[in-house]
Design a protein around this motif. Structure first.
Motif, mmCIF file in Angstrom:
data_model
loop_
_atom_site.group_PDB
_atom_site.id
_atom_site.type_symbol
_atom_site.label_atom_id
_atom_site.label_comp_id
_atom_site.label_asym_id
_atom_site.label_seq_id
_atom_site.Cartn_x
_atom_site.Cartn_y
_atom_site.Cartn_z
ATOM 1 N N ASN A 112 -9.562 -2.732 -0.335
ATOM 2 C CA ASN A 112 -9.669 -1.982 0.921
ATOM 3 C C ASN A 112 -9.190 -0.554 0.680
ATOM 4 O O ASN A 112 -8.020 -0.245 0.878
ATOM 5 C CB ASN A 112 -8.821 -2.660 2.007
ATOM 6 N N PRO A 113 -10.053 0.346 0.247
ATOM 7 C CA PRO A 113 -9.652 1.721 -0.080
ATOM 8 C C PRO A 113 -8.933 2.448 1.042
ATOM 9 O O PRO A 113 -8.147 3.359 0.792
ATOM 10 C CB PRO A 113 -10.983 2.401 -0.422
ATOM 11 N N ARG A 114 -9.169 2.058 2.301
ATOM 12 C CA ARG A 114 -8.494 2.732 3.413
ATOM 13 C C ARG A 114 -6.986 2.460 3.422
ATOM 14 O O ARG A 114 -6.247 3.102 4.158
ATOM 15 C CB ARG A 114 -9.108 2.297 4.746
ATOM 16 N N ALA A 115 -6.539 1.518 2.631
ATOM 17 C CA ALA A 115 -5.105 1.215 2.560
ATOM 18 C C ALA A 115 -4.361 2.188 1.652
ATOM 19 O O ALA A 115 -3.122 2.196 1.631
ATOM 20 C CB ALA A 115 -4.891 -0.214 2.068
ATOM 21 N N ARG A 116 -5.092 3.007 0.902
ATOM 22 C CA ARG A 116 -4.484 3.822 -0.150
ATOM 23 C C ARG A 116 -3.320 4.677 0.327
ATOM 24 O O ARG A 116 -2.298 4.788 -0.343
ATOM 25 C CB ARG A 116 -5.553 4.721 -0.775
ATOM 26 N N SER A 117 -3.424 5.277 1.488
ATOM 27 C CA SER A 117 -2.397 6.215 1.943
ATOM 28 C C SER A 117 -1.318 5.561 2.805
ATOM 29 O O SER A 117 -0.401 6.244 3.264
ATOM 30 C CB SER A 117 -3.049 7.354 2.743
ATOM 31 N N ALA A 118 -1.397 4.262 3.012
ATOM 32 C CA ALA A 118 -0.457 3.585 3.911
ATOM 33 C C ALA A 118 0.958 3.517 3.334
ATOM 34 O O ALA A 118 1.150 3.320 2.139
ATOM 35 C CB ALA A 118 -0.944 2.176 4.223
ATOM 36 N N VAL A 119 1.939 3.675 4.203
ATOM 37 C CA VAL A 119 3.360 3.518 3.853
ATOM 38 C C VAL A 119 4.029 2.708 4.960
ATOM 39 O O VAL A 119 3.898 3.042 6.140
ATOM 40 C CB VAL A 119 4.081 4.880 3.721
ATOM 41 N N LEU A 120 4.724 1.656 4.572
ATOM 42 C CA LEU A 120 5.489 0.847 5.522
ATOM 43 C C LEU A 120 6.971 1.126 5.317
ATOM 44 O O LEU A 120 7.489 0.960 4.218
ATOM 45 C CB LEU A 120 5.212 -0.648 5.296
ATOM 46 N N ARG A 121 7.638 1.583 6.362
ATOM 47 C CA ARG A 121 9.087 1.806 6.305
ATOM 48 C C ARG A 121 9.764 0.827 7.256
ATOM 49 O O ARG A 121 9.299 0.612 8.381
ATOM 50 C CB ARG A 121 9.434 3.250 6.670
ATOM 51 N N VAL A 122 10.869 0.263 6.801
ATOM 52 C CA VAL A 122 11.563 -0.787 7.546
ATOM 53 C C VAL A 122 13.036 -0.429 7.693
ATOM 54 O O VAL A 122 13.671 0.045 6.731
ATOM 55 C CB VAL A 122 11.445 -2.146 6.836
ATOM 56 N N ALA A 123 13.575 -0.632 8.887
ATOM 57 C CA ALA A 123 15.002 -0.411 9.140
ATOM 58 C C ALA A 123 15.511 -1.526 10.041
ATOM 59 O O ALA A 123 14.729 -2.212 10.712
ATOM 60 C CB ALA A 123 15.240 0.949 9.792
ATOM 61 N N GLU A 124 16.820 -1.706 10.052
ATOM 62 C CA GLU A 124 17.448 -2.744 10.867
ATOM 63 C C GLU A 124 18.472 -2.127 11.796
ATOM 64 O O GLU A 124 19.256 -1.259 11.381
ATOM 65 C CB GLU A 124 18.113 -3.781 9.965
ATOM 66 N N ARG A 125 18.476 -2.579 13.036
ATOM 67 C CA ARG A 125 19.441 -2.096 14.024
ATOM 68 C C ARG A 125 20.803 -2.714 13.737
ATOM 69 O O ARG A 125 20.935 -3.921 13.553
ATOM 70 C CB ARG A 125 18.966 -2.489 15.429
#
Length: 339
Positions: free
Chosen positions: A303-316
């Motif tokens: 899925n080439p459209r995923a190339r620029s994706a970034v997932l950032r995760v934080a916890e409260r």
């Protein structure tokens, strides 16, 4: 954003990574917990989250696109799980919706920012230069000003600012002048094809492989939908609406979005050392940064459209959050003294 290979074939980006980010891998989802998918799209993330939630948990989904609401509630693909409900609302209002429904506090919040593939691949939505169609670009087609209506009234300075700021386009001013000149000649831009042609005539050079109109289309879409303000408001709401231990997971697709998410998490999770008080106790902060995740090479290949994706995760954390008051803002220099 949701990726796909052909029109209407739907491939959710960072599917398992995003769903799994909403809870501790060892502890799993919180029994009776409330989870929010603030950008439902076509429901890829929501469906996987539901498959992993306890029987007494709740998943609230939001989307401001009426087509997404129809997809979730009508036809053979409708989600009928009693633990699920969806509301037609902007993702920036997720905390207000949670409060109105009496669902607080929230154990996990997922936001997948930007335009979705069904929006891109539906010519009538006006998001893509691949089709000549009405220049709309509104994610919520029930309200607001279309991109064509905005172009019909914006000044050169306003257009130049929007295209430069949201598109990071170095030819922003020539493009703005060309758009206004066409309008003043009695031929306002009303379709995606017309916009693409005007931009192509104003942009003299472009990096290989990129359509000259790419950055201008992005800029107008972000402006028409107020996307960056929406994102900032949605992030700030997480400080008051997430339960201690609750997770924030945000997928972004370009640098403007990711910069906002990165800065927000860093601001509320990174300790600032006061060199004047080297032995002072660390100041407790409301967030704890968890992870930054990129799609695998296999996902990008599929899925080439995923190339620029970034997932950032934080916890409260359990640190109480008190929103700053307007009069807490830094003051200017005072006469005879320092700031």
């Amino acid at each position: 954003m949701q990726g796909e290979h052909t029109p209407w074939q739907h491939t959710t980006v960072l599917l398992h990574e995003a769903a799994g980010a909403l809870w501790d891998a060892e502890a799993g989802p919180v029994p009776g917990g409330v989870y929010v998918d603030a950008t439902f799209g076509r429901g890829g993330h929501s469906r996987l989250i539901l498959s992993q939630l306890p029987a007494d948990a709740t998943l609230l989904a939001l989307d401001r696109d009426p087509d997404a609401i129809v997809h979730a509630t009508q036809g053979p693909q409708a989600i009928t799980d009693p633990r699920f409900r969806i509301e037609h609302a902007a993702f920036s209002s997720w905390a207000d919706v949670v409060s109105q429904l009496g669902l607080a506090p929230v154990q996990g919040l997922l936001m997948d920012i930007g335009v979705s593939s069904p929006q891109i691949d539906n010519p009538q939505r006006g998001f893509s230069f691949r089709f000549d169609a009405p220049l709309d670009m509104r994610m919520d087609t029930t309200q607001g000003e279309s991109a064509a209506d905005y172009l019909a009234r914006a000044t050169v300075d306003e257009l130049s600012h929007v295209i430069h700021t949201y598109g990071e386009e170095r030819f922003a001013r020539p493009i703005a002048k060309a758009l206004v000149a066409r309008r003043e000649s009695g031929q306002p831009v009303r379709t995606t094809g017309e916009l693409s042609n005007v931009v192509a005539g104003a942009v003299k050079t472009r990096e290989a492989g990129q359509n000259p109109a790419t950055r201008t289309f992005q800029a107008l879409r972000i402006h028409v939908n107020g996307e960056l303000d929406e994102l900032q408001a949605a992030l700030e709401a997480s400080l008051s609406a997430l339960a201690p231990g609750g997770r924030l997971a945000v997928i972004s697709f370009h640098s403007l979005e990711d910069r906002i998410v990165k800065t927000f998490i860093a601001t509320h999770s990174r300790e600032v050392v006061d060199r004047r008080v080297p032995f002072a106790e660390p100041k407790p902060l409301p967030l704890r940064a968890i992870a930054r995740i990129k799609p695998s090479e296999a996902e990008i290949a599929a899925n080439p459209r995923a190339r620029s994706a970034v997932l950032r995760v934080a916890e409260r954390t359990d640190v109480p959050w008190v929103p700053p008051r307007a009069d807490d803002a830094p003051r200017g220099k005072r006469k005879g003294g320092r700031r």
